[in-house]
Design a protein around this motif. Structure first.
Motif, PDB file in Angstrom:
ATOM      1  N   THR A  72       0.844  -1.185   0.000  1.00 16.34           N
ATOM      2  CA  THR A  72       0.000   0.000   0.000  1.00 16.34           C
ATOM      3  C   THR A  72       0.886   1.243   0.000  1.00 16.34           C
ATOM      4  O   THR A  72       2.006   1.225   0.509  1.00 16.34           O
ATOM      5  N   GLY A  73       0.357   2.306  -0.569  1.00 15.45           N
ATOM      6  CA  GLY A  73       1.079   3.569  -0.593  1.00 15.45           C
ATOM      7  C   GLY A  73       0.139   4.685  -0.990  1.00 15.45           C
ATOM      8  O   GLY A  73      -1.008   4.437  -1.381  1.00 15.45           O
ATOM      9  N   ARG A  74       0.640   5.884  -0.882  1.00 16.17           N
ATOM     10  CA  ARG A  74      -0.162   7.041  -1.286  1.00 16.17           C
ATOM     11  C   ARG A  74       0.374   7.602  -2.598  1.00 16.17           C
ATOM     12  O   ARG A  74       1.585   7.704  -2.787  1.00 16.17           O
ATOM     13  N   VAL A  75      -0.566   7.964  -3.459  1.00 26.01           N
ATOM     14  CA  VAL A  75      -0.230   8.594  -4.733  1.00 26.01           C
ATOM     15  C   VAL A  75      -0.889   9.968  -4.735  1.00 26.01           C
ATOM     16  O   VAL A  75      -2.121  10.077  -4.778  1.00 26.01           O
ATOM     17  N   GLU A  76      -0.066  11.007  -4.615  1.00 19.98           N
ATOM     18  CA  GLU A  76      -0.604  12.375  -4.498  1.00 19.98           C
ATOM     19  C   GLU A  76      -1.649  12.439  -3.384  1.00 19.98           C
ATOM     20  O   GLU A  76      -2.678  13.105  -3.511  1.00 19.98           O
ATOM     21  N   GLY A  77      -1.399  11.710  -2.309  1.00 17.08           N
ATOM     22  CA  GLY A  77      -2.261  11.775  -1.134  1.00 17.08           C
ATOM     23  C   GLY A  77      -3.336  10.719  -1.053  1.00 17.08           C
ATOM     24  O   GLY A  77      -3.921  10.516   0.016  1.00 17.08           O
ATOM     25  N   THR A  78      -3.631  10.013  -2.148  1.00 15.21           N
ATOM     26  CA  THR A  78      -4.686   8.998  -2.135  1.00 15.21           C
ATOM     27  C   THR A  78      -4.073   7.626  -1.903  1.00 15.21           C
ATOM     28  O   THR A  78      -3.175   7.210  -2.628  1.00 15.21           O
ATOM     29  N   ARG A  79      -4.585   6.923  -0.900  1.00 12.61           N
ATOM     30  CA  ARG A  79      -4.049   5.605  -0.564  1.00 12.61           C
ATOM     31  C   ARG A  79      -4.581   4.560  -1.534  1.00 12.61           C
ATOM     32  O   ARG A  79      -5.759   4.573  -1.901  1.00 12.61           O
ATOM     33  N   ALA A  80      -3.714   3.625  -1.927  1.00 12.28           N
ATOM     34  CA  ALA A  80      -4.092   2.588  -2.883  1.00 12.28           C
ATOM     35  C   ALA A  80      -3.268   1.342  -2.623  1.00 12.28           C
ATOM     36  O   ALA A  80      -2.220   1.381  -1.958  1.00 12.28           O
ATOM     37  N   VAL A  81      -3.746   0.214  -3.128  1.00 14.48           N
ATOM     38  CA  VAL A  81      -2.953  -1.018  -3.184  1.00 14.48           C
ATOM     39  C   VAL A  81      -2.203  -1.009  -4.507  1.00 14.48           C
ATOM     40  O   VAL A  81      -2.806  -0.818  -5.569  1.00 14.48           O
ATOM     41  N   LEU A  82      -0.893  -1.185  -4.437  1.00 11.91           N
ATOM     42  CA  LEU A  82      -0.061  -1.169  -5.640  1.00 11.91           C
ATOM     43  C   LEU A  82       0.562  -2.540  -5.867  1.00 11.91           C
ATOM     44  O   LEU A  82       1.006  -3.197  -4.920  1.00 11.91           O
ATOM     45  N   ILE A  83       0.554  -2.970  -7.124  1.00  8.18           N
ATOM     46  CA  ILE A  83       1.122  -4.252  -7.531  1.00  8.18           C
ATOM     47  C   ILE A  83       2.173  -3.957  -8.593  1.00  8.18           C
ATOM     48  O   ILE A  83       1.838  -3.550  -9.710  1.00  8.18           O
ATOM     49  N   ALA A  84       3.444  -4.101  -8.257  1.00  5.91           N
ATOM     50  CA  ALA A  84       4.528  -3.770  -9.180  1.00  5.91           C
ATOM     51  C   ALA A  84       5.220  -5.043  -9.650  1.00  5.91           C
ATOM     52  O   ALA A  84       5.723  -5.827  -8.828  1.00  5.91           O
ATOM     53  N   PHE A  85       5.261  -5.247 -10.947  1.00  5.24           N
ATOM     54  CA  PHE A  85       5.941  -6.414 -11.511  1.00  5.24           C
ATOM     55  C   PHE A  85       7.438  -6.152 -11.607  1.00  5.24           C
ATOM     56  O   PHE A  85       7.868  -5.046 -11.945  1.00  5.24           O
ATOM     57  N   GLU A  86       8.217  -7.200 -11.317  1.00  3.92           N
ATOM     58  CA  GLU A  86       9.670  -7.157 -11.455  1.00  3.92           C
ATOM     59  C   GLU A  86      10.041  -7.980 -12.686  1.00  3.92           C
ATOM     60  O   GLU A  86      10.073  -9.214 -12.641  1.00  3.92           O
ATOM     61  N   PHE A  87      10.302  -7.282 -13.812  1.00  2.05           N
ATOM     62  CA  PHE A  87      10.600  -8.005 -15.043  1.00  2.05           C
ATOM     63  C   PHE A  87      11.914  -8.771 -14.952  1.00  2.05           C
ATOM     64  O   PHE A  87      12.088  -9.801 -15.608  1.00  2.05           O
ATOM     65  N   GLY A  88      12.818  -8.304 -14.111  1.00  2.12           N
ATOM     66  CA  GLY A  88      14.084  -8.998 -13.953  1.00  2.12           C
ATOM     67  C   GLY A  88      13.963 -10.351 -13.292  1.00  2.12           C
ATOM     68  O   GLY A  88      14.896 -11.152 -13.329  1.00  2.12           O
ATOM     69  N   PHE A  89      12.823 -10.639 -12.694  1.00  2.00           N
ATOM     70  CA  PHE A  89      12.579 -11.941 -12.055  1.00  2.00           C
ATOM     71  C   PHE A  89      11.821 -12.812 -13.047  1.00  2.00           C
ATOM     72  O   PHE A  89      10.594 -12.739 -13.159  1.00  2.00           O
ATOM     73  N   LEU A  90      12.578 -13.599 -13.822  1.00  2.08           N
ATOM     74  CA  LEU A  90      12.000 -14.527 -14.801  1.00  2.08           C
ATOM     75  C   LEU A  90      11.003 -13.828 -15.726  1.00  2.08           C
ATOM     76  O   LEU A  90       9.908 -14.329 -16.014  1.00  2.08           O
ATOM     77  N   GLY A  91      11.398 -12.645 -16.195  1.00  4.71           N
ATOM     78  CA  GLY A  91      10.566 -11.917 -17.150  1.00  4.71           C
ATOM     79  C   GLY A  91       9.241 -11.440 -16.597  1.00  4.71           C
ATOM     80  O   GLY A  91       8.281 -11.234 -17.351  1.00  4.71           O
ATOM     81  N   GLY A  92       9.176 -11.237 -15.273  1.00  3.10           N
ATOM     82  CA  GLY A  92       7.913 -10.785 -14.687  1.00  3.10           C
ATOM     83  C   GLY A  92       6.784 -11.770 -14.904  1.00  3.10           C
ATOM     84  O   GLY A  92       5.604 -11.385 -14.895  1.00  3.10           O
ATOM     85  N   SER A  93       7.118 -13.034 -15.076  1.00  9.15           N
ATOM     86  CA  SER A  93       6.112 -14.031 -15.428  1.00  9.15           C
ATOM     87  C   SER A  93       5.232 -14.392 -14.237  1.00  9.15           C
ATOM     88  O   SER A  93       5.614 -14.246 -13.074  1.00  9.15           O
ATOM     89  N   LEU A  94       4.032 -14.874 -14.556  1.00  5.45           N
ATOM     90  CA  LEU A  94       3.066 -15.261 -13.530  1.00  5.45           C
ATOM     91  C   LEU A  94       3.156 -16.752 -13.268  1.00  5.45           C
ATOM     92  O   LEU A  94       3.039 -17.573 -14.191  1.00  5.45           O
TER      93      LEU A  94
END
Length: 442
Positions: free
Chosen positions: A62-84
Motif C-alpha cells: 500500500t502507498g499514497r499517490v498524491e495523497g490517495t491511498r491505494a494497493v499497488l502491484i509492481a511487476f519485477e521483469f528482472g525476475f523470470l521476465g515478470g512471469s506469472l
C-alpha cells in the motif's frame, strides 16, 4: 523503447515519499523445482532472487499517490521476465483481497512477459485467479487503474492491463498480447507499442514518466469520490432566447459559431481527464468521455461534439457510463449530433448494436444521468445518451425524430416544403418542453 524500470523504481516513481509499505507474502510449501518438477527451476529462481533482490515477480503493498491511498502491484521483469506463476497468483489474490477489505483502489504497475513455462498450465490458470479477483473488486465498487510498463505482454496484458477500468502507459512501452519472440516473422513492431494501443482505443493515455504520479494521483482522486446527487445542469453558453420558428432552431444548432461540447466542459469542470477508446479497436474523436471535478465533486461525462457519432463513440460512452455506475459517480451527457454515422463502414462496425447497448446502459444505470441538449439532436443516435425525465435543452438546440430535409424527402415534398416541415416536427426547445420530452426547470 521505454526504459525498463525495476519494481521498486516503478513504485518510487508513482508513490509519495516514504508511504509504500509492502504486504506480507502468503506462505506455503513449494515442491522441488516447482509443480512440474522442471529441472533447474529452483536454481533459476535463486539466480533471479539474487539478481533482483526479490523473492517473486511481483511486489505488493500500500502507498499514497498524491495523497490517495491505494494497493499497488509492481511487476519485477528482472525476475523470470515478470512471469506469472502459482506464487505470483498467491500474492495477487492477497493484494486484491486486502484492497476490498480496506476499500482501496488497485493500481497494477505491469511489466510481464506472460505465464511461467516452468509451471505449465498451473501458471496459465493464474489468469483465472486474477480475473476472479478483478471481478470481485469491480463488484465492490473499487477502481482499478493500470500502468503499462515495458514490456506488457501475454496474460498480464489481457487481465491486469486491458482489464483495468483506466489504462495508462509509458511512452515506447511494448504492449500486446503476443510477445516479441512469438509474433509472426513479418509482424510490424510499431503495432505492439503503447502508442499503437492508444490509437486503437485500448489505452486511455500515454504518460511521460515525470508526469505519471500527478496524472495517476488525479485519476485516483476522481475515481474514489462517489456521490448520489445528480450532476448539475450546465448553464447555456449560446443564444439566450428560444427560437421563433422550427427552421431557426435548426439553423442555430447548425451554426459554426455555436458553442460546442469542449467549451461546455471547460466552463463546467475545474479539471478533467479523458477516457479514450472503446476497447474494441476504435476511437471516435467526436465523442468526448472522461471524469472531471466540479465544486469538489467528481462527475463523469460523455459529450457529442457535433459530428455523426461512430460505433466506437457509442461504445466508449457505454464504457464510461458503466464505469461511473459501478463507482457510484453521477454522469453528465451533452447531446450534439446530426445522427449516428450511416456509412457502410459504420454498419460493418455494428452501429445498431452499439446504439442498443448505450440505450440499455442508460436505462439500467443506478447512478443519476443528467443530459443537456446543446446543438443538434438527430434521431436515435442522439436520444441514446438521454435518460427520460432528466433532459434539458439550450435555446440554440433542437431534437427531432428526423432532420427536416430527410422528412421532406421521405414524404416526397419539394425543397420549398423543408421549412414548413420543420414546423410540423415541433422540434424547438419550447415545443419539446410542452411535449414533455425535456424539462423546463433548472
Amino acid at each position: 523503447m521505454a526504459e525498463r524500470l525495476s519494481a521498486r523504481a516503478a513504485l518510487a516513481l508513482v508513490t509519495d515519499e516514504s508511504t509504500f509499505t509492502e504486504l506480507p507474502a502468503p506462505s506455503g510449501e513449494f515442491p522441488p523445482d516447482g509443480p512440474l518438477g522442471w529441472q533447474g527451476y529452483d536454481a533459476s529462481r535463486a539466480r533471479a532472487a539474487e539478481r533482483t533482490g526479490e523473492q517473486e515477480s511481483v511486489v505488493c503493498g500500500t502507498g499514497r499517490v498524491e495523497g490517495t491511498r491505494a494497493v499497488l502491484i509492481a511487476f519485477e521483469f528482472g525476475f523470470l521476465g515478470g512471469s506469472l506463476g502459482v506464487r505470483t497468483g498467491d500474492r495477487l489474490e492477497a493484494a486484491y483481497a486486502y484492497a476490498r477489505e480496506h476499500r482501496l483502489p488497485v493500481v497494477p504497475l505491469v511489466a510481464t512477459g506472460g505465464s511461467r513455462m516452468q509451471e505449465g498450465m498451473l501458471a496459465l490458470t493464474q489468469l483465472q485467479r486474477v480475473a476472479r479477483q478483478s471481478a470481485l473488486t469491480r463488484e465492490a465498487g473499487l477502481a482499478q487503474i493500470a500502468v503499462l510498463r515495458d514490456p506488457t505482454t501475454g496474460g498480464g496484458w489481457a487481465t491486469l492491463g486491458a482489464g483495468a477500468d483506466v489504462t495508462l502507459a509509458l511512452p515506447g512501452a511494448q504492449v500486446g498480447f503476443a510477445g516479441s519472440r512469438v509474433r509472426p516473422a513479418d509482424a510490424e513492431p510499431a503495432a505492439y507499442t503503447a502508442e499503437a494501443q492508444f490509437a486503437a482505443g485500448a489505452v486511455d493515455a500515454v504518460v511521460r514518466p515525470g508526469e505519471l504520479r500527478g496524472v495517476l494521483g488525479r485519476w485516483l482522486r476522481l475515481l474514489t469520490r462517489p456521490s448520489g446527487a445528480p450532476a448539475p445542469v450546465p448553464a447555456p453558453l449560446g443564444a439566450p432566447d428560444p427560437p421563433a420558428t422550427g427552421w431557426e432552431a435548426v439553423s442555430r444548432a447548425r451554426s459554426p459559431q455555436r458553442p460546442r461540447a469542449a467549451a461546455y466542459l471547460d466552463a463546467y469542470f475545474t479539471h478533467r481527464l479523458p477516457l479514450s477508446g472503446d476497447r474494441c479497436g476504435g476511437v471516435d474523436p467526436g465523442m468526448l468521455c472522461g471524469f472531471g471535478e466540479r465544486e469538489g465533486r467528481t462527475i463523469a461525462y460523455a459529450a457529442q461534439d457535433g459530428t455523426a457519432t461512430r460505433p466506437a463513440g457509442y461504445r466508449t460512452a457505454t464504457r464510461l457510463i458503466q464505469l461511473a455506475d459501478r463507482l457510484g459517480i453521477p454522469v453528465l451527457t451533452l447531446v450534439d449530433t446530426p445522427g449516428a454515422a450511416n456509412d457502410a463502414e459504420a454498419e460493418r462496425q455494428g452501429v445498431g448494436a452499439a446504439i442498443a447497448d448505450l440505450f440499455l446502459t442508460v436505462a439500467a444505470a443506478r447512478t443519476p444521468v443528467t443530459t443537456l441538449l446543446i446543438g443538434e439532436g438527430g434521431s436515435g443516435g442522439a436520444l441514446a445518451l438521454a435518460p427520460p425525465g432528466n433532459t434539458w435543452a439550450t435555446p440554440d438546440s433542437y431534437f427531432s425524430v428526423i432532420a427536416p430535409e430527410l422528412a421532406a424527402a421521405i414524404l416526397k415534398r419539394p425543397a420549398t416544403e423543408i421549412r414548413p416541415t420543420a414546423e410540423q416536427l415541433r422540434l424547438r426547445p419550447q415545443d419539446l418542453a410542452e411535449l414533455g420530452v425535456i424539462r423546463e426547470d433548472r
